[in-house]
Design an enzyme around this catalytic site. Structure first.
Site, PDB file in Angstrom:
ATOM      1  N   ASP A 262       0.836  -1.205   0.000  1.00  0.00           N
ATOM      2  CA  ASP A 262       0.000   0.000   0.000  1.00  0.00           C
ATOM      3  C   ASP A 262       0.873   1.259   0.000  1.00  0.00           C
ATOM      4  O   ASP A 262       2.012   1.238  -0.466  1.00  0.00           O
ATOM      5  CB  ASP A 262      -0.941  -0.058   1.220  1.00  0.00           C
ATOM      6  CG  ASP A 262      -2.289   0.607   0.957  1.00  0.00           C
ATOM      7  OD1 ASP A 262      -2.275   1.808   0.641  1.00  0.00           O
ATOM      8  OD2 ASP A 262      -3.327  -0.056   1.066  1.00  0.00           O
TER       9      ASP A 262
ATOM     10  N   HIS B 289      -4.045   6.404   2.614  1.00  0.00           N
ATOM     11  CA  HIS B 289      -4.656   5.158   2.157  1.00  0.00           C
ATOM     12  C   HIS B 289      -4.147   3.942   2.941  1.00  0.00           C
ATOM     13  O   HIS B 289      -4.928   3.131   3.455  1.00  0.00           O
ATOM     14  CB  HIS B 289      -4.358   5.023   0.664  1.00  0.00           C
ATOM     15  CG  HIS B 289      -5.104   3.943  -0.036  1.00  0.00           C
ATOM     16  ND1 HIS B 289      -4.649   2.644  -0.090  1.00  0.00           N
ATOM     17  CD2 HIS B 289      -6.264   3.959  -0.738  1.00  0.00           C
ATOM     18  CE1 HIS B 289      -5.503   1.923  -0.805  1.00  0.00           C
ATOM     19  NE2 HIS B 289      -6.485   2.690  -1.206  1.00  0.00           N
TER      20      HIS B 289
ATOM     21  N   SER C 277     -11.117  -0.339  -1.990  1.00  0.00           N
ATOM     22  CA  SER C 277      -9.906  -0.310  -1.170  1.00  0.00           C
ATOM     23  C   SER C 277     -10.233  -0.508   0.301  1.00  0.00           C
ATOM     24  O   SER C 277      -9.403  -0.995   1.058  1.00  0.00           O
ATOM     25  CB  SER C 277      -9.197   1.038  -1.290  1.00  0.00           C
ATOM     26  OG  SER C 277      -8.431   1.110  -2.455  1.00  0.00           O
TER      27      SER C 277
END
Ligand SMILES: *[C@@H]1O[C@H](CO)[C@@H](O)[C@H](O)[C@H]1NC(C)=O
Ligand SMILES: *[C@@H]1O[C@H](CO)[C@@H](O)[C@H](O)[C@H]1NC(C)=O
Ligand SMILES: *[C@@H]1O[C@H](CO)[C@@H](O)[C@H](O)[C@H]1NC(C)=O
Ligand SMILES: *[C@@H]1O[C@H](CO)[C@@H](O)[C@H](O)[C@H]1NC(C)=O
Ligand SMILES: *[C@@H]1O[C@H](CO)[C@@H](O)[C@H](O)[C@H]1NC(C)=O
Length: 745
Positions: free
Chosen positions: A150, A206, A531
């Site tokens: 990630d 994220h 996600s």
């Protein structure tokens, strides 16, 4: 909130697997660079002649032997791979690649691409409760390591506190690049993003969000602007986390992804979670599929986001059958902001920013479009010639401006508040955003009615009533509009997506405050995307791995799929963004039901070798298959199988005039003595037969095989997809496999 748009450099399908569904996917083509430019290629080769394995030094010498000799070939090498591929990444010119193609042992070389990145309440929504059920049975995921590929991580965040987390298993070999070190929760952190420097900090948010969703520790009082307040916790609160940073705000390079997956396998992770992707591609060309195959060869479970390119058919990423492909659904929590019109009609929408000092009173209401659809998008500058001062402005989603920037445009023009209406295709899927002004995001249907009201009166007025966090919406479980849909393009004979899980308005850890929250170690944000659903399933897989250490990746996936639910909490079918029953290409096997997955009764198991006849059946060449399975394969020596014959827990069948028959083998993981009878849920226009119709087991781990036949019935309509299911029922359990049939001539 960080900007959501990530651009690719080469001809890449930009597939937003992250956050807002409002960014338009776009093909970006850049002119071909001059021939002699050095660019990064991913190169697959065979193992050195006569070898079935090689050590790292020997492999590196072998890889270097493919590189041009003049200016020191080693300097050209960018990455060397060991587990994920027999191959390497190197800086080369196109002429040099042509030379390399002549060398013995060469398989393929292609330019690397860039891929893109695609909770307080969700554990209890999924039936996970302290000291009960699966959390208790799996000891909260203790002993399991989840590796995330990630954008990095914020190591000091309270979600990554190691309270009650034991030290990692002895076999753990990972490294920590943070100078302050890691702890028993965050046990590894490395930076593979070749366009960034230093330790794997998360500049984006994220990776911090996905990691805390999978396995964040308990943090009381997690909220954003006071909304969704509660104890924030991941799905597997005692599992360990390892972050492999591969993405910067420019995107995620393929060679970095492969290198990170190689390291995660070497380090000893048990579950890999990838919330990124690049659309549908052949598996031999898909770095995530290639890396994931090496992972399952080592017993590592791989969970990936399905993509945010819905609601269009055939819009999936990460379709390989050895991956769990996860779509996104809503939860029963809304952050409610209601638009109340002058005619007393009310429309429920959502916003995370709900200022308590915003008066609940009628204000003038104006349609930014005023008949001009371009202006209605509230893009920067578009309101310059419209008097919106002190008014509530109706804006449309879409275009190139994200919802928060649309709010900024309204605010800059002097507007008091914004009502943001969905695009038609997003229908009733509303996103709660941390807006910069009082706002509510409403459905397309509500927007059309508000627009009609505005044009029906000379003095349109409205108010916004902020109602805060509301939990327990009964028909709240819907598939999100942005969640990518099947059928699979790379392998139409495998039903995808596999499963859906929470992915809309998910609260999880964030690196920097979006609301000036004073405690910098307990900052959260609410974002949406597949996600977000992928790490929910990675966490569930970690719980199952902890409870059943002997289960293979395919057994864990089967347990998750055959126990999934097709109904919402009100007992109706799970719907899609249009509030119509969600079809099989939106829902896959259904919505994850973690507690049932812990006790599936039967599993459809698969070993890595079982995929080879399947890959031959897909028509791939021996070399193409070798790049996936990294062993030499000769399809002419193997009985290849059609895709639908793979021992998968679901069915995707193309049916013409002739009857199709497949077999499946189930393994008993319930009580030794157990009997299952088949129940057939018919697909319209298809006659379905199962033989035998009862399976009686007398031992644990006993396997039994059944045959399933598909034949067109007189009512079949060519050119349509129909869906059904088969369910193996015992006194206690239901083992359900969804069936998709494409009727063809
Ligand atoms: C969040 O909930 C906790 C515990 O119920 C409470 O003490 C705290 O004040 C709440 N915070 C907000 C911002 O509502
Ligand atoms: C709509 O607004 C845009 C942007 O202000 C302007 O360029 C365009 O000419 C307008 N179109 C019409 C039909 O008025
Ligand atoms: C096929 O299998 C036979 C017998 O195992 C073997 O002799 C032959 O070399 C194989 N052919 C290829 C192309 O691998
Ligand atoms: C549908 O396909 C079948 C063969 O699978 C064919 O016999 C039949 O004529 C087709 N029907 C139509 C209406 O085209
Ligand atoms: C299973 O059933 C058989 C025959 O009814 C019995 O002999 C055996 O003890 C049972 N096994 C278990 C584990 O209950």
């Amino acid at each position: 909130m960080a900007t959501n748009l990530i651009m690719g450099i080469f001809h890449v399908m930009i597939c937003m697997l992250f956050s807002s569904p409002l960014i338009i996917a776009k093909d970006i083509t850049i002119e071909t660079p001059p021939k002699s430019t050095l660019q990064t290629y991913i190169v697959h080769v065979k193992l050195p002649r006569g070898r079935v394995s090689a050590d790292s030094d020997e492999l590196e010498r072998w890889y270097i032997s493919f590189l041009p000799g003049d200016k020191g070939p080693r300097t050209r090498l960018v990455r060397t791979f060991r587990h994920v591929a027999t191959g390497f990444a190197a800086k080369l010119t196109s002429e040099e690649v042509k030379e390399m193609e002549k060398k013995e042992g060469f398989i393929t070389a292609r330019l690397q691409k860039k891929l893109s990145l695609h909770t307080t309440h969700s554990p209890s929504f999924l039936g996970l409760h302290q000291n009960l059920g699966l959390w208790k049975g799996s000891n909260y995921g203790e002993g399991v390591i989840i590796g995330l590929i990630d954008s990095g991580i914020s190591p000091g965040h309270s979600s990554f506190d190691d309270r009650d987390v034991p030290p990692p298993p002895k076999k753990w070999k990972g490294q920590c690049e943070f100078s302050a070190g890691c702890n028993n929760k965050l046990i590894g952190a490395r930076n593979f993003a070749s366009d960034t420097w230093g330790p794997p900090v998360d500049d984006y948010g994220h990776g911090t969000h996905t990691a805390s969703t999978a396995a964040g520790n308990f943090v009381p009082g997690g909220n954003v602007f006071g909304m969704a307040n509660g104890t924030a916790v991941g799905m597997a609160p005692r599992a360990h986390l390892a972050m492999y940073k591969v993405c910067s705000d420019e995107g995620c390079y393929e060679a970095d992804i492969l290198a990170a997956m190689d390291a995660a396998i070497e380090d000893g992770v048990h579950v890999m979670s990838l919330s990124l992707g690049g659309g549908s591609i052949d598996f031999f060309d898909d770095v995530i599929a290639i890396g994931a195959f090496a992972a399952i060869q080592k017993g590592i479970f791989v969970s990936c986001s399905a993509g945010n390119s819905g609601p269009f058919d055939g819009s999936l990423s990460n379709e390989a059958p050895w991956i769990l492909t996860v779509g996104a659904s809503t939860i029963d929590r809304r952050i409610v902001a209601t638009a109340v019109l002058g005619n007393k009609d009310e429309y429920t929408g959502e916003s995370v920013y709900q200022p308590s000092d915003f008066p609940y009173e009628d204000m003038p209401l104006i349609d930014a479009a005023g008949g001009n659809v371009t202006t209605g998008l509230c893009e920067p500058g578009s309101l310059d010639n419209i008097d919106v001062k002190g008014k509530i402005v109706l804006c449309q989603s879409g275009g190139w401006t994200d919802p928060i920037d649309k709010g900024q445009t309204v605010k800059d023009a002097g507007g008091a508040a914004m009502i943001l209406m969905n695009k038609e295709r997003d229908a009733y899927t509303t996103i709660a955003d941390p807006h910069v002004l009082p706002a509510t995001e409403v459905s397309y249907d509500a927007g059309v009615k508000i627009r009609a009201y505005i044009s029906s009166t000379s003095t349109p007025r409205a108010a916004i009533m902020f109602r805060g966090t509301v939990i327990g919406f009964p028909s709240a479980l819907t598939v999100a509009s942005f969640s990518s849909r099947g059928p699979s393009s790379a392998s139409p004979g495998i039903l995808k997506p596999d499963i859906v899980g929470p992915g809309v308005n998910i609260l999880a850890a964030w690196p920097e405050s979006v609301d000036n929250y004073p405690n910098e170690n307990a900052i959260f944000n609410i974002i949406s995307g597949t996600s977000m659903s992928c790490p929910h399933l990675s966490g569930v897989a970690a719980l199952l791995k902890s409870a059943h250490p002997d289960w293979s990746p395919a057994a864990i996936k089967s347990a998750i799929m055959t126990t999934a639910s097709q109904l919402d909490s009100a007992g109706g079918p799970i719907e899609d963004e249009r509030h119509l029953p969600a079809d099989i290409f939106a829902l896959g096997a259904g919505h994850v039901n973690p507690s049932s997955a812990n006790d599936p009764g039967l599993v459809y198991d698969l070993q890595p070798e079982d995929y080879i006849p399947y890959l031959c059946g897909l028509g791939y060449t021996d070399d193409e298959i070798e790049t996936i399975v990294h062993q030499s394969v000769s399809c002419s020596n193997i009985t290849s199988i059609p895709e639908a014959q793979l021992n998968y827990p679901s069915f995707s069948v193309q049916l013409g005039a002739s009857t199709k028959t497949y077999t499946r083998t189930v393994t008993n993981v319930g009580e030794a003595n157990s009997t299952y009878s088949v129940e057939i849920i018919r697909a319209k226009g298809v006659d379905l037969g199962v033989e035998p119709c009862t399976l009686s087991f007398s031992k644990v781990n006993q396997k039994m095989t059944y045959e399933i036949s598909f034949r067109k019935s007189s009512t079949s309509v060519n050119g349509t997809f129909v869906q059904g299911a088969i369910v193996w029922r015992s006194a206690k359990r239901a083992v359900r496999s969804p069936i998709s049939v494409k009727l063809v001539r």
